[in-house]
Design a protein around this motif. Structure first.
Motif, short mmCIF file in Angstrom:
data_model
loop_
_atom_site.label_atom_id
_atom_site.label_comp_id
_atom_site.label_asym_id
_atom_site.label_seq_id
_atom_site.Cartn_x
_atom_site.Cartn_y
_atom_site.Cartn_z
N UNK A 77 0.53 10.37 12.45
CA UNK A 77 1.94 9.98 12.28
C UNK A 77 2.19 9.51 10.85
N UNK A 78 1.28 8.68 10.32
CA UNK A 78 1.48 8.10 8.99
C UNK A 78 1.47 9.17 7.91
N UNK A 79 0.49 10.04 7.93
CA UNK A 79 0.41 11.09 6.90
C UNK A 79 1.59 12.04 7.01
N UNK A 80 1.94 12.41 8.23
CA UNK A 80 3.06 13.34 8.42
C UNK A 80 4.35 12.75 7.89
N UNK A 81 4.64 11.50 8.24
CA UNK A 81 5.91 10.90 7.83
C UNK A 81 5.96 10.60 6.35
N UNK A 82 4.85 10.16 5.75
CA UNK A 82 4.83 9.97 4.30
C UNK A 82 5.04 11.31 3.59
N UNK A 83 4.44 12.37 4.15
CA UNK A 83 4.61 13.69 3.55
C UNK A 83 6.04 14.19 3.66
N UNK A 84 6.73 13.75 4.73
CA UNK A 84 8.11 14.17 4.93
C UNK A 84 9.11 13.31 4.16
N UNK A 85 8.60 12.30 3.44
CA UNK A 85 9.48 11.51 2.58
C UNK A 85 9.85 10.14 3.10
N UNK A 86 9.28 9.72 4.23
CA UNK A 86 9.54 8.36 4.72
C UNK A 86 8.95 7.37 3.73
N UNK A 87 9.70 6.32 3.39
CA UNK A 87 9.27 5.34 2.41
C UNK A 87 8.09 4.51 2.87
N UNK A 88 7.34 3.98 1.88
CA UNK A 88 6.16 3.17 2.21
C UNK A 88 6.52 1.96 3.06
N UNK A 89 7.60 1.28 2.70
CA UNK A 89 7.97 0.07 3.44
C UNK A 89 8.38 0.41 4.87
N UNK A 90 9.13 1.48 5.03
CA UNK A 90 9.52 1.89 6.38
C UNK A 90 8.29 2.24 7.21
N UNK A 91 7.34 2.93 6.61
CA UNK A 91 6.11 3.28 7.32
C UNK A 91 5.34 2.03 7.73
N UNK A 92 5.25 1.05 6.81
CA UNK A 92 4.55 -0.20 7.15
C UNK A 92 5.24 -0.93 8.29
N UNK A 93 6.58 -0.98 8.25
CA UNK A 93 7.32 -1.70 9.31
C UNK A 93 7.09 -1.04 10.67
N UNK A 94 7.05 0.29 10.70
CA UNK A 94 6.83 0.97 11.97
C UNK A 94 5.45 0.67 12.50
N UNK A 95 4.44 0.69 11.64
CA UNK A 95 3.09 0.35 12.07
C UNK A 95 3.02 -1.07 12.61
N UNK A 96 3.66 -1.98 11.90
CA UNK A 96 3.65 -3.39 12.34
C UNK A 96 4.39 -3.54 13.67
N UNK A 97 5.46 -2.77 13.85
CA UNK A 97 6.18 -2.80 15.12
C UNK A 97 5.34 -2.30 16.27
N UNK A 98 4.34 -1.49 15.96
CA UNK A 98 3.43 -0.98 17.00
C UNK A 98 2.22 -1.89 17.21
N UNK A 99 2.23 -3.04 16.54
CA UNK A 99 1.16 -4.01 16.76
C UNK A 99 0.08 -4.04 15.71
N UNK A 100 0.26 -3.29 14.62
CA UNK A 100 -0.73 -3.28 13.54
C UNK A 100 -0.49 -4.49 12.64
N UNK A 101 -1.53 -5.23 12.30
CA UNK A 101 -1.40 -6.40 11.43
C UNK A 101 -0.86 -5.97 10.07
N UNK A 102 -0.10 -6.90 9.41
CA UNK A 102 0.54 -6.55 8.15
C UNK A 102 -0.46 -6.12 7.09
N UNK A 103 -1.58 -6.83 6.98
CA UNK A 103 -2.55 -6.47 5.95
C UNK A 103 -3.18 -5.11 6.23
#
Length: 336
Positions: free
Chosen positions: A15-41
């Motif tokens: 998901x991360x590689x695909x969305x970054x490749x499609x132009x999703x911003x770094x911050x948006x990608x981080x927020x989505x990961x954190x929303x799925x329970x991934x720690x911020x660091x």
């Protein structure tokens, strides 16, 4: 940049590689990961890791070669919006065959056609009891066990079940609202001799569909309320005739494939019934149109147009694909 093993599950790495490749911003990608329970660091480290990975950089270079095509599609999408297309799928009554082909078939636009099934005996006859009386003894194939497999549509071979038509109709009548079993085009039940009495109740839409109507020129869809056809596209033009019940349809243009998060070639990761725009943000840019298709209405689905369908009632539909056009139906070739 280190390419050490990721701390994300495989599906989130993809998901991360695909969305970054499609132009999703770094911050948006981080927020989505954190929303799925991934720690911020961890989210920050994984985004940085992906951006620095040589495989991702190669993916970016390859993607740039095709960026011009997406630019053309985006420009066409913008024109589509400026033309005043709204979210309601167009419905037309009294449309001539000539106008249908000029404005919709060759115009590559979907439409719901009203008033063109008045000569169908099926409209006044078909009910579950009538179908059982006319063809109940026939052996049919049905897709079953769908609820246990989110990929039931692309993995159809896992779900084929044989039974009598009468037994299937009893399931539809008594099972309530469910997506667990459905008779779909891949079951090819029209080509079984036992259903031939029902084919006598069907007519080719005049001037649009080849009147020969051999069994292989039609397909039958039949199931309970709650059946869902997931978001996908067909590789040819299709005309769907709604005979029993209503269907809720959502459609997106073929030229917005880059917003559809495709998988298995013709299917989408997006649940168009309740799209998750946090996970699939580009889908929110699509020009989605929708309608409820009523009994006696025909839905034209242009080749390549993405569509999601949910039955609101016990539903029976017949589809056609032999259009009266020079050279036959338009097909979209599968990528090599």
């Amino acid at each position: 940049m280190s390419t050490d093993e990721s701390r994300l599950a495989t599906e989130w790495q993809v998901w991360l590689v695909e969305n970054l490749s499609l132009g999703v911003g770094e911050e948006d990608a981080r927020r989505t990961l954190m929303g799925a329970g991934v720690a911020e660091d961890v989210a920050r480290a994984e985004v940085a890791r992906a951006l620095g990975h040589p495989y991702f950089q190669a993916c970016q270079r390859l993607g740039r070669r095709y960026a011009w095509m997406e630019s053309v599609m985006d420009a066409y999408s913008s024109l589509h919006r400026q033309a005043g297309r709204d979210r309601a799928l167009e419905k037309r009554e009294g449309l001539s065959a000539e106008e249908f082909f000029t404005h919709y078939y060759y115009g590559h636009r979907p439409v719901v056609l009203k008033g063109m099934m008045g000569d169908w005996p099926a409209l006044g006859r078909w009910s579950l009891s009538y179908l059982a009386e006319r063809a109940g003894a026939a052996e049919v194939e049905v897709m079953t066990g769908r609820n246990a497999n989110p990929d039931h549509a692309p993995q159809a071979e896992k779900h084929r079940t044989r039974m009598t038509f009468r037994d299937y109709l009893k399931m539809v009548a008594s099972g309530g609202e469910t997506n667990d079993y459905y008779m779909v085009p891949r079951n090819e039940n029209w080509q079984r001799d036992g259903l031939s009495p029902l084919r006598e109740d069907v007519r080719a839409p005049a001037g649009i569909i080849d009147p020969g109507l051999r069994p292989d020129m039609m397909t039958l869809l039949l199931g309970p309320a709650g059946t869902v056809t997931p978001l996908h596209h067909d590789n040819m033009n299709v005309l769907l005739a709604q005979v029993m019940g209503r269907k809720h349809v959502r459609m997106a243009p073929s030229f917005q494939r880059h917003l559809m998060y495709s998988r298995y070639g013709t299917f989408s990761h997006v649940d168009a019934g309740k799209p998750d725009l946090e996970r699939f943000p580009l889908y929110g840019e699509a020009n989605v149109v929708e309608a409820v298709v009523e009994p006696g209405e025909l839905l034209f689905i242009p080749v390549g147009w993405w569509h999601w369908v949910r039955a609101l009632d016990v539903s029976a539909s017949v589809t056609f694909h032999h259009f009266l056009v020079p050279g036959g139906n338009t097909y979209m070739p599968e990528p090599g």
